[in-house]
Write an enzyme that holds these catalytic residues in place. Structure first.
Site, mmCIF file in Angstrom:
data_model
loop_
_atom_site.group_PDB
_atom_site.id
_atom_site.type_symbol
_atom_site.label_atom_id
_atom_site.label_comp_id
_atom_site.label_asym_id
_atom_site.label_seq_id
_atom_site.Cartn_x
_atom_site.Cartn_y
_atom_site.Cartn_z
ATOM 1 N N ARG A 76 -44.904 -150.041 48.668
ATOM 2 C CA ARG A 76 -44.534 -149.953 50.595
ATOM 3 C C ARG A 76 -42.683 -151.029 50.612
ATOM 4 O O ARG A 76 -41.975 -149.496 51.206
ATOM 5 C CB ARG A 76 -45.001 -151.268 50.818
ATOM 6 N N TYR A 92 -36.310 -134.507 70.869
ATOM 7 C CA TYR A 92 -38.015 -134.276 70.218
ATOM 8 C C TYR A 92 -38.894 -135.006 71.527
ATOM 9 O O TYR A 92 -38.446 -135.798 71.875
ATOM 10 C CB TYR A 92 -37.960 -134.458 69.107
ATOM 11 N N ASP A 121 -29.447 -137.473 65.251
ATOM 12 C CA ASP A 121 -31.227 -136.981 64.983
ATOM 13 C C ASP A 121 -30.772 -135.278 63.942
ATOM 14 O O ASP A 121 -30.139 -135.118 65.242
ATOM 15 C CB ASP A 121 -32.266 -136.943 65.494
ATOM 16 N N LYS A 139 -38.827 -130.783 58.092
ATOM 17 C CA LYS A 139 -38.731 -129.418 58.002
ATOM 18 C C LYS A 139 -37.476 -129.357 57.931
ATOM 19 O O LYS A 139 -37.809 -128.620 56.505
ATOM 20 C CB LYS A 139 -37.699 -129.916 60.033
#
Ligand code: LCS
Length: 394
Positions: free
Chosen positions: A58, A111, A183, A208
């Site tokens: 992590r 989005y 973004d 994407k």
């Protein structure tokens, strides 16, 4: 090899800075949650940050780090922070940069969930948000308040393909001491590098274009400076929205072909956009490669190509759009974008369904808008497919 001074394509193939001790040409998948310390003293040094040793996945992992270095190198940032999804990247940024009483200005066409989580949840913690058409720069200037901390831009915007002037945004951000976040999912660093245009933070849904094969969900945040990088990484670790090593391996594999995938997809997209624009049943087409795009000139200046996303509306409105989507055979009726396969969807009822009808209307996410993510198939087959589906439209 060190790719600091190489071209973009060499960075795609050799970036990441990993040299395998056994000579593996590909980055191994370090599928381990935890890492052995050579001694108790070394373990303590790792936790103090005095040793570059790995501790726990992590916090950091060699496979994930290679991908982080690759994307940071492509965007021209200090460092990358891999996240479990694009929304993981967005929440890392929101959480790290906004506190109670702070205000964020954002593009109104973003989005859907990027906006919905802010209005439904961050508002519960006292964060204020204003959504404006950032393509009109004065709207941003007019929205700045004494408590504004972040300017969040999505360009080209999902799903309106509106384009915001990033250099102009950077000037406003500088003047008012705002952190400018972009973004960059729709363009990828191949077509647009916001940090070079003055932004402080770039983020991606790697689901994407970066990965490009519709087989993983992942995100990435890239910070321009070391200070910002440390702040964002620490938040990602606390939120626990890290990428995983296997996912990272797949993204590294996909990323290597980013340039050739986008080149081909945008060649197809240009042909399709031109085809659609001439079709008698099509009302309007929004694609940065068409002169009819309201920000055609800005797109040419700010981006290295128009990309592979097209929005359009049919004269028959939503019913016509539904008929089209139900009849395509080569393109796939599915959300997501930026993959090798062409995907078609209806934002108002799908990706942006949770945005209120009034806000959708204001942002230009009309009922008739169809979003088309063009893949790398043969343009002729995609056009023939659209042709036969459009024939069924009344
Ligand atoms: N940013 C943009 C511009 C996006 O298009 C998406 C997802 C995200 C962030 C979130 O990334 P994720 O968590 O899904 O990796 N966009 C989607 C879309 O348009 N259709 O399906 C997902």
């Amino acid at each position: 090899m060190n790719t600091n001074n190489t071209g973009f394509n060499t960075k795609l193939i050799h970036g990441g800075g990993y040299k395998d001790k056994l000579g593996s040409v590909n980055v191994p998948i370090f599928q381990s949650s935890t890492f052995e310390f050579e001694s108790a003293e070394e373990g303590a040094r790792c936790f103090l940050g005095e040793s570059g040793g790995y501790i726990y996945t992590r916090l950091g992992n060699p496979t994930i780090n290679v991908l982080e270095n690759m994307v940071a190198g492509l965007e021209g940032g200090f460092g990358g922070i891999g996240t479990s999804s694009g929304m993981g990247a967005i929440n890392t940024v929101y959480m790290a940069l906004l506190s109670k009483g702070d205000h964020i200005i954002s593009s109104d066409a973003v989005y859907g969930p990027s906006r919905v989580i802010m209005e439904e949840h961050y508002s519960r913690f006292g964060v204020e948000s204003t959504y404006v058409k950032t393509a009109v720069i004065d709207n941003i200037k007019n929205a700045v308040k004494p408590n504004t901390k972040v300017l969040y831009i999505e360009t080209p915007a999902n799903p309106t393909i509106e384009i915001t002037d990033l250099k102009a945004c950077a000037e406003i951000a500088k003047e008012h001491g705002l952190v400018q976040v972009v973004d960059n999912t729709f363009s990828s660093p191949y077509l647009q590098r916001p940090l070079e245009l003055g932004a402080d933070v770039v983020l991606h849904s790697m689901t994407k274009f970066i990965n490009g094969h519709a087989d993983i969900v992942g995100g990435m945040v890239v910070a321009k400076t070391e200070g910002m990088y440390k702040k964002l990484r620490s938040m990602m670790i606390s939120l626990g929205c890290n990428l995983d090593p296997h996912q990272s391996y797949l993204v590294i594999r996909g990323l290597k072909t980013l340039a050739i995938r986008i080149e081909r997809a945008q060649q197809n997209a240009q042909k399709i956009a031109e085809y659609l624009e001439k079709h008698p049943k099509v009302d309007w087409v929004r694609y940065p490669g068409l002169r009819s795009h309201p920000q055609y000139g800005l797109a040419k200046k700010q981006m290295d190509g128009p990309g592979a996303l097209i929005s359009f509306g049919l004269k028959g409105g939503f019913e016509a759009g539904k008929t089209l989507m139900n009849n395509v055979k080569v393109s796939i009726l599915a959300v997501s974008l930026g993959g090798v396969e062409s995907l078609i969807e209806h934002p108002a009822s799908m990706t942006h369904s949770k945005v209120t009808p009034a806000d959708k209307q204001k942002a230009g996410i009309t009922d008739g808008l169809v979003r088309y993510s063009v893949g790398i198939e043969d343009a002729e087959d995609l056009i023939k497919d659209l042709e036969q589906a459009l024939e069924k439209v009344k």
